[in-house]
Design a protein around this motif. Structure first.
Motif, short mmCIF file in Angstrom:
data_model
loop_
_atom_site.label_atom_id
_atom_site.label_comp_id
_atom_site.label_asym_id
_atom_site.label_seq_id
_atom_site.Cartn_x
_atom_site.Cartn_y
_atom_site.Cartn_z
N TRP A 42 0.83 -1.21 0.00
CA TRP A 42 0.00 0.00 0.00
C TRP A 42 0.86 1.26 0.00
CZ3 TRP A 42 0.68 3.42 3.92
CH2 TRP A 42 1.20 2.94 5.14
N THR B 198 -6.92 -3.50 -3.71
CA THR B 198 -7.15 -2.07 -3.78
C THR B 198 -8.03 -1.60 -2.63
OG1 THR B 198 -6.88 -1.90 -6.18
CG2 THR B 198 -8.28 -0.24 -5.13
N TRP C 139 -13.82 6.32 -10.73
CA TRP C 139 -12.39 6.10 -10.53
C TRP C 139 -11.99 4.70 -10.95
CZ3 TRP C 139 -9.69 2.53 -7.63
CH2 TRP C 139 -8.31 2.75 -7.54
N GLN D 76 -9.07 2.26 -13.98
CA GLN D 76 -8.00 1.43 -13.45
C GLN D 76 -7.77 0.18 -14.28
OE1 GLN D 76 -6.24 2.83 -10.76
NE2 GLN D 76 -7.65 4.45 -11.45
N ASP D 77 -6.61 -0.41 -14.09
CA ASP D 77 -6.27 -1.67 -14.75
C ASP D 77 -7.17 -2.76 -14.20
OD1 ASP D 77 -5.20 -3.99 -15.75
OD2 ASP D 77 -3.17 -3.67 -14.98
N GLN E 239 3.43 1.96 -1.65
CA GLN E 239 3.82 2.33 -3.01
C GLN E 239 2.63 2.77 -3.86
OE1 GLN E 239 5.19 -0.80 -1.61
NE2 GLN E 239 6.71 0.69 -0.89
N ARG E 240 1.43 2.66 -3.35
CA ARG E 240 0.24 2.97 -4.16
C ARG E 240 -0.53 4.20 -3.66
NH1 ARG E 240 -4.01 -0.56 -5.90
NH2 ARG E 240 -3.75 0.54 -7.89
N TYR F 168 -5.68 -5.60 -11.97
CA TYR F 168 -5.20 -5.43 -10.60
C TYR F 168 -6.30 -5.85 -9.63
CZ TYR F 168 -2.52 -3.65 -6.70
OH TYR F 168 -1.79 -3.57 -5.54
N ASN G 145 -0.14 7.38 -4.20
CA ASN G 145 -0.47 8.30 -5.29
C ASN G 145 -1.46 7.68 -6.25
OD1 ASN G 145 1.22 10.31 -4.28
ND2 ASN G 145 2.97 9.64 -5.48
N ASP G 146 -1.30 6.39 -6.53
CA ASP G 146 -2.22 5.70 -7.46
C ASP G 146 -3.65 5.71 -6.94
OD1 ASP G 146 -0.02 5.10 -9.04
OD2 ASP G 146 0.23 3.09 -8.20
N LEU G 147 -3.81 5.68 -5.62
CA LEU G 147 -5.13 5.60 -5.01
C LEU G 147 -5.71 6.96 -4.62
CD1 LEU G 147 -4.52 2.50 -2.70
CD2 LEU G 147 -5.67 2.55 -4.91
#
Length: 261
Positions: free
Chosen positions: A123, A158, A145, A149-150, A125-126, A153, A128-130
């Motif tokens: 989490w 998530t 949102w 997203q991919d 590392q994610r 994943y 910014n992604d979240l």
């Protein structure tokens, strides 16, 4: 000496870790409000049904249960085999709405404990992604949102990553404004009725490798005492933490191979 009765809300109390958590507090003499989507016979002082995917139902429930609660344990969760909207709706958005709504209903010195998962590994590392998900406060925005997203994943990961980040972000303000601590617990694979769903979504071979490494899966009796501790006055200086309850499985994945003895 009989312990003072406390007032505890347990969300997701119909089965698994939630049912075991409600039972634990009930058996120690606390007043327990057991909340679940379905009617159930979990031992508790009160029962309420609530669809955690529905913001209106959450608001209505919080509006009728009154104040002066000591703790909230948000244990409700659905596996990755469920529809994406349900996974994000229950595991993240429902948790967000319920915990924020409970803050003014909790006594000063109270606690909120949410159940996340070791599936949230990574989490950090994610964040910014979240960012878009963490800024979303309603189901439509969450769905918008997710549509960007991919799809490969795992949405379960998530949902739990967002839960941990949200918990850590909420905790300082909850402490300063309400005197309430907010923490999360991240179990590893646990023998509950939805374990087969996790085998289907994560791969049985993956969960079997976890079991082989540490000897067994957790039982609910391994997880509940940690929830109970974080909900208790004894953990009064623990705030904004995510506690892994996984038998030590994750540690070598993050710090390197175990020391040989």
């Amino acid at each position: 000496m009989v312990a003072q009765q406390r007032r505890i809300v347990v969300v997701g109390a119909g089965s698994g870790i939630g049912a075991a958590t409600a039972t634990h507090f009930h058996e120690r003499g606390d007043h327990v409000l057991a909340v679940d989507l379905n009617a159930n016979d979990t031992p508790a002082s009160q029962h309420e049904q609530c669809d955690l995917r529905d913001a209106g139902e959450i608001a209505a429930l919080l509006g009728r249960i009154g104040a002066d609660w000591d703790a909230l344990a948000y244990v409700a969760g659905v596996p990755g085999t469920a529809p994406v909207a349900d996974v994000l709706g229950v595991n993240y958005l429902g948790m967000r709405l319920f915990t924020i709504g409970m803050l003014p209903l909790l006594r000063q010195g109270g606690a909120i404990v949410t159940v996340a998962s070791v599936a949230a590994l990574g989490w950090e590392q994610r964040i910014n992604d979240l960012a878009g998900l963490l800024a979303a406060g309603d189901a439509d925005t969450v769905a918008q949102w997710q549509a960007t997203q991919d799809p490969a994943y795992p949405v379960y990961s998530t949902s739990k990553q967002a839960s941990i980040i949200f918990t850590k972000r909420l905790a300082p303000a909850a402490w300063q404004k309400f005197g309430v601590r907010v923490n999360s617990v991240s179990p590893g694979p646990t023998e509950t009725p939805i374990l087969t769903d996790f085998e289907a979504s994560m791969g049985k071979e993956v969960l079997d490798s976890v079991k082989a490494t540490i000897g067994r899966h957790a039982g609910v009796a391994d997880i509940v005492p940690v929830i109970a501790f974080l909900a208790s006055p004894e953990s009064r200086w623990v705030n904004a933490q995510d506690i892994h309850v996984d038998g030590g499985f994750v540690a070598p994945l993050t710090v390197g191979p175990a020391i040989e003895l």
